[in-house]
Design an enzyme around this catalytic site. Structure first.
Site, mmCIF file in Angstrom:
data_model
loop_
_atom_site.group_PDB
_atom_site.id
_atom_site.type_symbol
_atom_site.label_atom_id
_atom_site.label_comp_id
_atom_site.label_asym_id
_atom_site.label_seq_id
_atom_site.Cartn_x
_atom_site.Cartn_y
_atom_site.Cartn_z
ATOM 1 N N ARG A 1 -1.477 -9.435 -0.475
ATOM 2 C CA ARG A 1 -2.224 -8.620 0.497
ATOM 3 C C ARG A 1 -3.636 -8.954 0.390
ATOM 4 O O ARG A 1 -4.410 -9.165 1.554
ATOM 5 C CB ARG A 1 -2.119 -7.176 0.977
ATOM 6 C CG ARG A 1 -0.558 -6.435 1.023
ATOM 7 C CD ARG A 1 -1.091 -4.823 1.160
ATOM 8 N NE ARG A 1 0.371 -4.890 0.790
ATOM 9 C CZ ARG A 1 0.382 -3.199 -0.133
ATOM 10 N NH1 ARG A 1 -0.283 -3.040 -0.810
ATOM 11 N NH2 ARG A 1 1.267 -3.420 -0.786
ATOM 12 N N TRP B 1 4.525 1.715 3.175
ATOM 13 C CA TRP B 1 6.067 0.785 3.334
ATOM 14 C C TRP B 1 6.256 1.163 1.678
ATOM 15 O O TRP B 1 7.654 0.939 1.547
ATOM 16 C CB TRP B 1 6.837 -0.395 3.886
ATOM 17 C CG TRP B 1 7.184 -0.209 5.541
ATOM 18 C CD1 TRP B 1 6.094 -0.394 6.280
ATOM 19 C CD2 TRP B 1 8.101 1.133 6.255
ATOM 20 N NE1 TRP B 1 6.596 0.171 7.533
ATOM 21 C CE2 TRP B 1 8.174 0.737 7.254
ATOM 22 C CE3 TRP B 1 8.898 1.365 5.764
ATOM 23 C CZ2 TRP B 1 8.612 1.062 8.254
ATOM 24 C CZ3 TRP B 1 10.132 1.744 6.173
ATOM 25 C CH2 TRP B 1 9.772 1.794 7.436
ATOM 26 N N GLU B 2 5.607 0.550 1.364
ATOM 27 C CA GLU B 2 5.582 0.665 -0.396
ATOM 28 C C GLU B 2 5.941 1.942 -1.363
ATOM 29 O O GLU B 2 6.580 2.939 -1.368
ATOM 30 C CB GLU B 2 4.720 -0.057 -0.880
ATOM 31 C CG GLU B 2 5.165 -0.219 -2.486
ATOM 32 C CD GLU B 2 4.190 -1.430 -3.104
ATOM 33 O OE1 GLU B 2 4.111 -1.309 -4.682
ATOM 34 O OE2 GLU B 2 3.174 -1.581 -2.607
ATOM 35 N N GLY B 3 5.175 2.379 0.399
ATOM 36 C CA GLY B 3 4.882 3.863 -0.031
ATOM 37 C C GLY B 3 6.693 4.766 -0.161
ATOM 38 O O GLY B 3 7.341 5.820 -0.670
ATOM 39 N N SER C 1 9.963 4.206 -1.885
ATOM 40 C CA SER C 1 9.659 4.842 -3.250
ATOM 41 C C SER C 1 10.353 5.646 -2.899
ATOM 42 O O SER C 1 10.879 6.627 -4.223
ATOM 43 C CB SER C 1 8.285 4.853 -3.890
ATOM 44 O OG SER C 1 7.284 3.796 -4.897
#
Length: 543
Positions: free
Chosen positions: A173, A211-213, A216
Site C-alpha cells: 500500500r 478488508w484485512e480486518g 480477520s
C-alpha cells in the site's frame, strides 16, 4: 326356392317404398353423436389440464427438492473436497497457506488448514513483495518456490481446479502507484506460465486495511464456531501491528442509524438471498496507531517539548532520539498519562457523536465493553511479556508493568542473559514499558473499553490454531466455488424441467392421438350405420 318380384311405376318425386324412413328414436340417435363427441373432447381436455398441473407442481416443488438432494449428496461427499491456496503478501515476507474446502450447499464452506505429517502446509519466503518495487520483473521467480511447495501437496488431477489468491497488504500500500501496478501486472501475466494452479487476475490484488480486518473477523468467528445458526453471539477483534491498528465488529442492532462509513455488508452463504449468513460489519484501519508509529509520536513529543526525562523507559536506560538524549526514569503512571495525551488529533474538532474512536473519529453507538473482543499481534506480545496474556485484567497487568519499569536497566540486561525473558530480544525489553502504555491507551482511551467491566482478552491461538486473516479471506471467497456448485444445481434443475415438459408433451400427443383415433372410428361407424339404415336391400332387388 323362387324369388317374388313386385314391380310398379312411381314418380321420381315419390318416395320409394323400399326406402327406410327414420323413426323419431333413430333421429335422436343420429344427432346424439356430436354431443357425445363434445363430451369426449371435454373429458380429454380436463385430463390434459390435470396432467399439466401434475407435471408443473413437481417442477416447482418436490422434483426440485429431489434434484437438490441429489446434488447435495454429490457435493457433500468426502470425494468432493476442494483445495485453495492463498498468499499473504506482507511487508516482511509472503506466507502461503493451503486449505481444504468442503462446500456445503446453502451454507458455509467447511474449511481447514491442510495438514501433512502432523504439520500445517504453510511456507514463507522473504523479503516482502513490496521490496520488488524497482525490479518487478523478478516477482514471479520470487513466488515460484511457494507455488511448487503448494503443488506438491495437492492431488495432480485437482491442480487446475484449485484457485490461487495473492493478497498484498500494508507494505504494498505504501509503494508509489506505478510500482504497485508493475508488480501486480507482472504477477498476473507471468504466473499462468509457471504454475498449474488456476490463476485469475481478479485474485491478485492489494487489499485495504478494512478488508484485512473483515477477513480477520471472519477467521476468528469461524474458528470459534460463532457462525452456527444457533449461536447469535459474534466476537470483535482488534489487531495492532507496527504501523496501524485494525478493529472489526458486528453491528447487530438493525436500528443503528450510524452513517459514518466503514460499514460493510457481507454474506458468507452460497446464496445472496440467504439471510442466515449475512452480517453488517464495522471495520477500519487507523494508520499511525501501530506500536512502532506510536513510539515515534512519543519520541517526537519529547524532542518537541525538550523533555529529557523518558518516563516510558526503564530507569537508567539512556538513548538518543536523533541528536537529543533522553534518560529513562521508569515512571509508569507518568508514562501512561503522557501516552494517553497522544491519542487523537488535537488539531481536529471535537467529535459531535456520542461515540467516537481515537477521540475524533465518529463511530457506531456500540458499547465495546459489552462485546467479546479479541486482541491480536501487539496486544498478545505485550501482555504475554508481563505474564498477562489471555483474559485481560487491567489492574493486574498495570501492576506488573509498573514493577518492570521501575527496575534498573542493568538488572534487566542481566536477567536477559539468564533467560528470564524468553519471548523478547534486548531491543524489545527497552520498549516494553512504552508499548504497554500504548496498547492500554488505545484500548481504553481510543476504543472506550472500560478498565474493569469488559470482555477483552489477548490471544495468539484460538482452539489451538494461530489466527490468520488468510483463513477468513479463503472462507469469504470460497463462495465463488459454491456459486459454481449452484450452477450445477441449476443445470440439474433445468434438465429436470426439460424432462418434465418433454414428458408432458409426450402424454399430450398420446391423448390427442387416442382422441383422433376415436373420432375417426366414430365417423366410420356412423357412416356405416346410416348406410345400413337407408339401404335395407341391395339395389338390384329394387327393380
Amino acid at each position: 326356392m323362387r324369388w317374388r318380384y313386385t314391380i310398379r311405376d312411381q314418380s321420381p318425386f315419390e318416395e320409394s317404398s323400399n326406402c327406410h324412413r327414420l323413426t323419431s328414436s333413430e333421429t335422436a340417435n343420429t344427432f346424439r353423436w356430436p354431443m357425445r363427441t363434445y363430451n369426449v373432447y371435454g373429458f380429454l381436455l380436463t385430463c390434459t389440464c390435470l396432467l399439466l398441473i401434475l407435471t408443473i407442481i413437481p417442477m416447482s416443488g418436490g422434483s426440485s427438492e429431489r434434484v437438490q438432494r441429489s446434488v447435495r449428496s454429490v457435493v457433500e461427499t468426502k470425494n468432493n473436497i476442494k483445495y485453495g491456496v492463498i498468499c499473504d503478501a506482507g511487508s516482511s515476507g509472503t506466507r502461503l497457506f493451503v486449505y481444504t474446502l468442503k462446500p456445503l450447499s446453502g451454507g458455509l464452506t467447511n474449511i481447514d488448514t491442510l495438514i501433512h505429517e502432523s504439520e500445517p502446509v504453510v511456507k514463507k519466503v522473504t523479503p516482502g513483495l513490496s521490496s520488488f518495487g524497482d525490479k518487478p520483473e523478478q516477482v514471479v521467480e520470487y513466488l515460484t518456490p511457494l507455488l511448487r511447495f503448494a503443488e506438491e501437496h495437492i492431488p495432480y488431477e485437482q491442480l487446475g481446479e484449485t484457485d490461487l489468491l495473492i493478497f498484498a497488504t500494508a507494505g504494498m500500500r505504501l509503494l508509489p502507484e506505478a510500482q504497485k501496478d508493475a508488480i501486480i501486472k507482472n504477477l498476473q501475466n507471468g504466473l499462468k506460465s509457471v504454475t498449474a494452479l488456476r490463476v485469475s487476475d481478479s485474485n491478485i490484488r492489494i487489499i485495504d486495511g478494512a478488508w484485512e480486518g473483515i477477513y480477520s473477523w471472519i477467521a476468528v468467528n469461524y474458528i470459534l464456531g460463532r457462525f452456527d445458526k444457533e449461536n447469535d453471539s459474534k466476537v470483535g477483534m482488534i489487531d495492532m501491528g507496527g504501523a496501524s491498528v485494525q478493529i472489526a465488529f458486528e453491528i447487530a442492532n438493525e436500528k443503528e442509524s450510524y452513517n459514518g462509513g466503514n460499514v460493510y455488508e457481507i454474506n458468507l452463504g452460497s446464496i445472496e438471498t440467504n439471510e442466515d449468513y449475512k452480517y453488517k460489519i464495522y471495520s477500519t484501519t487507523f494508520l499511525g496507531y501501530g506500536a512502532n508509529e506510536g513510539l515515534k509520536k512519543y519520541e517526537n513529543s519529547l524532542v518537541k517539548s525538550g523533555n529529557s526525562n523518558d518516563s516510558c523507559s526503564p530507569r537508567g536506560l539512556n538513548r538518543l532520539i536523533g541528536e537529543f538524549t533522553v534518560n529513562g526514569t521508569g515512571e509508569w503512571d507518568v508514562c501512561l498519562a503522557q501516552v494517553s495525551s497522544l491519542i487523537g488529533d488535537k488539531a481536529q474538532p471535537s467529535c459531535p457523536n456520542p461515540t467516537c474512536f481515537l477521540r475524533n473519529v465518529i463511530a457506531p453507538s456500540v458499547n465495546l465493553s459489552t462485546v467479546q473482543l479479541y486482541g491480536f499481534s501487539e496486544y498478545w506480545y505485550t501482555t504475554s511479556n508481563f505474564g498477562s496474556g489471555g483474559e485481560y485484567h487491567y489492574q493486574k497487568f498495570t501492576d506488573e508493568v509498573r514493577k518492570y519499569c521501575q527496575k534498573d536497566w542493568n538488572d534487566i540486561q542481566d536477567g536477559f542473559k539468564r533467560n528470564e525473558f524468553p519471548n523478547a530480544d534486548i531491543e524489545r525489553l527497552g520498549t516494553n514499558c512504552f508499548k504497554a502504555a500504548w496498547v492500554t491507551s488505545v484500548l481504553h482511551d481510543g476504543f472506550n473499553v472500560d478498565k474493569t467491566k469488559h470482555l477483552f482478552q489477548s490471544v495468539l491461538k484460538i482452539a489451538g490454531e494461530e489466527m490468520q486473516w488468510a483463513l477468513g479471506a479463503m472462507l469469504y471467497h470460497s463462495k465463488d466455488l459454491k456459486f459454481n456448485l449452484l450452477e450445477q444445481l441449476e443445470v440439474a434443475q433445468s434438465t429436470q424441467q426439460i424432462s418434465n415438459f418433454f414428458s408432458f408433451f409426450v402424454i399430450l400427443i398420446i391423448v390427442l392421438a387416442v382422441a383422433l383415433y376415436r373420432q375417426l372410428q366414430s365417423e366410420s361407424t356412423y357412416k356405416k350405420y346410416n348406410f345400413l339404415r337407408t339401404d335395407s336391400k341391395p339395389d338390384f332387388l329394387n327393380v
